[in-house]
Motif scaffolding. Structure first.
Motif, PDB file in Angstrom:
ATOM      1  N   LEU A  71       0.809  -1.218   0.000  1.00 31.56           N
ATOM      2  CA  LEU A  71       0.000   0.000   0.000  1.00 31.56           C
ATOM      3  C   LEU A  71       0.847   1.275   0.000  1.00 31.56           C
ATOM      4  CD1 LEU A  71      -2.747  -1.009   2.602  1.00 31.56           C
ATOM      5  CD2 LEU A  71      -3.146  -0.527   0.189  1.00 31.56           C
ATOM      6  N   GLN A  78      -2.001  -0.634   8.460  1.00 31.16           N
ATOM      7  CA  GLN A  78      -2.675  -0.987   7.204  1.00 31.16           C
ATOM      8  C   GLN A  78      -3.965  -0.191   7.041  1.00 31.16           C
ATOM      9  OE1 GLN A  78      -3.430  -5.178   6.722  1.00 31.16           O
ATOM     10  NE2 GLN A  78      -4.865  -4.862   5.045  1.00 31.16           N
ATOM     11  N   SER A  79      -4.736  -0.100   8.127  1.00 31.62           N
ATOM     12  CA  SER A  79      -5.980   0.664   8.069  1.00 31.62           C
ATOM     13  C   SER A  79      -5.707   2.146   7.809  1.00 31.62           C
ATOM     14  CB  SER A  79      -6.748   0.491   9.377  1.00 31.62           C
ATOM     15  OG  SER A  79      -7.885   1.309   9.402  1.00 31.62           O
ATOM     16  N   GLN A 106      -4.961   2.673   4.181  1.00 32.58           N
ATOM     17  CA  GLN A 106      -6.203   2.565   3.419  1.00 32.58           C
ATOM     18  C   GLN A 106      -7.039   3.833   3.569  1.00 32.58           C
ATOM     19  OE1 GLN A 106      -7.734  -1.048   5.135  1.00 32.58           O
ATOM     20  NE2 GLN A 106      -6.952  -2.337   3.462  1.00 32.58           N
ATOM     21  N   ILE A 123      -8.864   4.514  -4.172  1.00 33.88           N
ATOM     22  CA  ILE A 123      -9.353   3.145  -4.109  1.00 33.88           C
ATOM     23  C   ILE A 123     -10.861   3.182  -4.013  1.00 33.88           C
ATOM     24  CG2 ILE A 123      -7.279   2.272  -2.973  1.00 33.88           C
ATOM     25  CD1 ILE A 123      -8.794   2.234  -0.373  1.00 33.88           C
ATOM     26  N   GLU A 147     -13.348  -0.497  -0.196  1.00 35.01           N
ATOM     27  CA  GLU A 147     -12.063  -0.910   0.321  1.00 35.01           C
ATOM     28  C   GLU A 147     -11.609  -0.022   1.481  1.00 35.01           C
ATOM     29  OE1 GLU A 147      -9.277  -0.939  -2.833  1.00 35.01           O
ATOM     30  OE2 GLU A 147     -10.221  -2.565  -3.934  1.00 35.01           O
ATOM     31  N   ALA A 148     -12.286   1.092   1.630  1.00 32.89           N
ATOM     32  CA  ALA A 148     -11.887   2.026   2.693  1.00 32.89           C
ATOM     33  C   ALA A 148     -12.347   1.511   4.045  1.00 32.89           C
ATOM     34  CB  ALA A 148     -12.493   3.407   2.436  1.00 32.89           C
ATOM     35  N   ASP A 149     -11.658   1.949   5.073  1.00 25.94           N
ATOM     36  CA  ASP A 149     -12.005   1.572   6.435  1.00 25.94           C
ATOM     37  C   ASP A 149     -13.045   2.559   6.954  1.00 25.94           C
ATOM     38  OD1 ASP A 149      -9.707   0.427   8.981  1.00 25.94           O
ATOM     39  OD2 ASP A 149     -11.672  -0.256   8.354  1.00 25.94           O
TER      40      ASP A 149
END
Length: 835
Positions: free
Chosen positions: A8, A814-815, A818, A827, A831-833
């Motif tokens: 990412l 990771q979040s 994102q 994105i 796929e988003a948090d």
């Protein structure tokens, strides 16, 4: 770095460097920097950058932009500083001259972007982050950056100016400690190049005619001597001490507050506090030449020291007490009593002129009183204060403020006009008065003291905030009065004062101002807590109208007042109902009426504060063993938890769990079971009763339905507390070892219900319509079913799940990556948090 993050990160860097994309949220960028900082600190090698070349590419891309956004440029500067904190990564970045282009004189220092404070702040923070080795020092000193740091000391942004000063302190310390080969002395002082540049800047600034330049260097020195205790700081000091001393000789001292802070920081350093002579002579000179307002913080700081020449300590005490001494002398001419001081450090006319001015009188007295309260709060006071004279001075100040004194001197008349109805001084004086109650030596002024306190309590001009302070001081001194009465048998004086206090309290409980009614109830509660064992107090209280008026306030229209009334009534019960010597007039019927009133408030009051107060009082009663025999207690607890389990206020539900916890512990102790954390207040049941008796009692009180339902509470503190209680109960009963056929039990109808219960509990706060009436095969009032539940439900798993941070997923790197990608729209939405 995880594989997912490494995949990412290139997309994140590309998005951040793309000027067409909207700027990412500053909070996300801060979190991203925190993550990079953790990665960089865990591994000082160049591996992070070799494995992630996108980092170098990102910095290069931002440098190539004609005009990057200030937030992205600031982020880039800070990121580069974090990466360059190790020599290996510093050299890697310098291969393409990236650091010179970011932090050198040919970088952004002369661009229009420099006008943005966030860019200047990012530059300073980036430099500070990488300043851990000589390579960084040389880059700044030889690349022209150090001159910019000197300039930023006077930045219009206070945050940037402060950061620049801290950076210079860090650079000076790093330069001396990493580049010197032998200890520096006054005879052999060969400063390293970077340190020499900073010291020359300090010396030049101190000799400047600009007041701001002088103040900047004094702040830098204050930071240095406050953070560095190395011996070389004395060498630096000896080179500038004469210049500092010259400031004190000027008719108007420049930067007096900063100068006082500098000297105070130095007194805490062992390099200076252990020396005799010149340094302490300079401190003495400062105490003498600074005004009382300017010297006050220095004086109180010295009085907190345990290692200090006695003559300096006496002088500091004199500076601190001068305004209080002046108050005493102004109130009575000639002076009727001994003053606070034998002689003054500075000219008394200075203090008198400050107290005679409306603009300075209040400020000087409030500062002095705050410093006195600070000293009195210390457990071990390094200096003896003249407590009796100090108390007399406080009484005089309070009399000035309320117009109770007729001074005979012109100065006293002026001060009286300034201070009348001055709430700030009243509040400060009452705070010191309360603190002084802990000190001995004030016994002779008790009568005068209570005359003033009662006058404040009675006066309609006393503001609600001042009244609250007066209540606090009165409660502290009433406790002190009880101690004195026990030792010298002055019961009549105590009874008279208590009678007067309760007469005033009766009026205040009927005040039209709700804040006054509220603070009156709080005052009553405090008195009961500290004096309920004293016969004189109980008799004076019960012979007054205070108890009746207090109960009436249970129906007050203000919820805060109702809550305070609940607490006061709950504590009154310890005297009226629960004490062995309770008067006959307070009979069982009255007790039942009071309990019924509180239960009604718990179930019907529309506001949360009174309901919280009721459940807290019920718990306090239970702790003190005031709820009767065991069966009465079971009914009391059962009724309370059936009321609170559906309460919309999570703090009320949490209070219900605390009640349950106390009940469980006391019951288990009374029945003689192991693992009892404390002995019971009373034992109404023989310890020879069987062990499962306690489980039957808990089922009869309907504890388990409340506990298991609370495990699914939408408010985490409630669920966590319920889980802790259930784990403690399981540890007490040892159910796993007592169940003979655990697997067979699981296959029974009850076991199927427990299995359903476990599945429901795993849903946590998402569980809908939690059954407590035997539905789904779970009988919460059946001891065997509850023993089975305790043995088979994985409470440890639930405990671990509940103790995870609510945003443990969202906090992951990771979040975060994102989220940044979602913000800039690169994105897909799913796929988003989202949280």
């Amino acid at each position: 770095m995880t594989r997912e993050c490494s995949l990412l990160l290139p997309r994140v860097c590309a998005a951040l460097a793309d000027p067409r994309q909207p700027s990412s949220d500053d909070t996300c960028l801060e979190k991203l920097l925190d993550w990079f900082r953790e990665l960089a600190e865990s591994d000082p090698t160049v591996k992070l950058m070799e494995d992630n070349p996108c980092l170098t590419e990102f910095i290069t891309s931002v440098l190539a932009l004609p005009e990057p956004s200030p937030s992205i440029l600031s982020f880039t500067l800070r990121l580069a500083g974090i990466l360059a904190a190790s020599e290996n990564r510093f050299q890697h970045l310098q291969q393409e001259q990236l650091l010179v282009r970011l932090f050198g004189r040919d970088g952004f220092l002369n661009s229009s972007l420099w006008e943005d404070a966030s860019v200047r702040s990012g530059w300073v923070e980036g430099v500070h982050s990488m300043m851990h080795h000589q390579l960084a020092l040389h880059l700044l000193c030889h690349g022209g950056g150090i001159n910019m740091i000197f300039t930023l000391q006077g930045d219009p942004s206070l945050f940037v100016a402060s950061a620049a000063s801290q950076l210079l302190v860090h650079m000076l310390t790093l330069s001396v400690e990493s580049e010197t080969t032998k200890p520096l002395t006054t005879k052999d002082c060969n400063w390293p190049a970077c340190a020499r540049m900073i010291i020359k800047h300090i010396e030049d600034s101190l000799q400047s005619s600009s007041a701001s330049d002088i103040e900047q260097s004094l702040k830098l020195l204050t930071g240095l001597f406050g953070s560095c205790r190395a011996a070389w700081t004395e060498v630096l000091w000896l080179g500038i001490a004469k210049q500092i001393e010259s400031f004190l000789m000027e008719e108007t001292v420049r930067a007096p507050h900063t100068l006082a802070n500098l000297l105070l920081n130095m007194t805490w350093s062992p390099v200076f506090c252990d020396t005799e002579g010149s340094f302490w002579a300079l401190v003495t000179s400062a105490l003498e030449h600074l005004t009382p307002v300017e010297a006050g913080p220095l004086a109180v700081g010295i009085l907190r020291l345990y290692k200090c020449p006695q003559d300096v300590r006496i002088q500091a005490l004199t500076v601190l007490l001068q305004p209080m001494d002046c108050i005493l002398r102004a109130a009575s001419q000639p002076l009727e009593y001994a003053g606070l001081l034998d002689e003054s450090v500075s000219d008394p006319i200075t203090v008198e002129s400050l107290l005679s001015s409306k603009s300075s009188c209040t400020g000087l007295l409030c500062q002095t009183l705050a410093h006195l309260e600070e000293l009195l709060s210390l457990v071990l006071l390094p200096v003896d204060l003249p407590y009796t004279s100090l108390l007399r001075s406080l009484i005089t100040i309070l009399q000035f403020c309320n117009g109770f004194v007729n001074p005979t001197s012109p100065l006293g008349s002026t001060i009286s006009r300034i201070l009348v109805n001055c709430f700030r001084v009243q509040r400060s004086a009452l705070d010191v008065l309360a603190a002084l109650s802990e000190r001995k030596g004030c016994d002779t002024l008790i009568e005068n003291l209570f005359d003033v306190l009662l006058a404040y309590l009675e006066s309609p001009n006393t503001s609600p905030t001042v009244l609250k302070k007066t209540f606090h001081a009165t409660s502290k001194w009433l406790a002190r009065l009880q101690e004195l009465s026990c030792s010298n048998n002055q019961w009549q004086q105590t009874e008279k004062i208590l009678k007067d206090v309760f007469l005033v309290l009766q009026k205040r409980l009927c005040s039209p101002c709700w804040e006054v009614r509220d603070s009156s109830l709080e005052f009553l509660t405090v008195l009961i807590k500290c004096l309920r064992d004293q016969d004189e107090f109980r008799q004076s209280l019960l012979s007054s109208e205070v108890p009746r008026l207090t109960e009436n306030l249970l129906e007050d229209p203000e919820s805060y007042v109702r809550a305070s009334a609940v607490t006061a009534v709950g504590h009154l019960a310890f005297i009226t109902y629960f004490a062995p010597e309770s008067p006959v007039t307070w009979n069982h019927c009255n007790k039942e009426n009071t309990v019924a009133k509180l239960q009604e408030i718990l179930s019907t009051d529309q506001e949360g504060f009174p309901r919280r107060a009721v459940i807290n009082i019920f718990t306090k009663w239970l702790r003190q063993g005031c709820t009767g025999q065991l069966e009465d207690t079971v009914q009391f607890v059962s009724r309370a938890i059936q009321t609170v389990e559906h309460d919309l206020d999570w703090e009320v539900r949490l209070g219900g769990l605390e009640l349950v916890e106390v009940f469980c512990t006391q019951t288990i102790c009374q029945l003689g079971l192991p693992k009892c954390p404390y002995a019971p207040v009373s034992s109404a049941v023989s310890p020879s009763l069987p062990q499962d008796e306690s489980l039957q009692i808990f089922c009869r009180a309907k504890l388990f339905s409340f506990l298991f339902q609370s495990l699914c509470d939408c408010d985490k503190p409630v669920a966590q507390r319920a889980c802790d209680i259930l784990l403690a109960l399981r540890g007490t009963f040892h159910p796993i070892s007592t169940l003979k056929d655990s697997q067979g039990a699981r296959d029974s109808p009850a076991g199927c219900g427990i299995a359903w219960l476990q599945r429901t509990l795993r849903q946590g706060s998402l569980a809908q319509n939690f059954p407590t009436d035997g539905a789904n095969g779970v009988d919460f009032q059946d001891p065997e079913s509850m023993m089975l539940a305790l043995s088979t439900i994985d409470l440890e798993e639930l405990h671990d799940e509940l103790n995870k941070s609510s945003d443990h997923v969202e906090k992951s790197p990771q979040s975060l990556l994102q989220d940044i990608l979602a913000t800039v729209g690169t994105i897909k939405e799913n796929e988003a948090d989202c949280y």
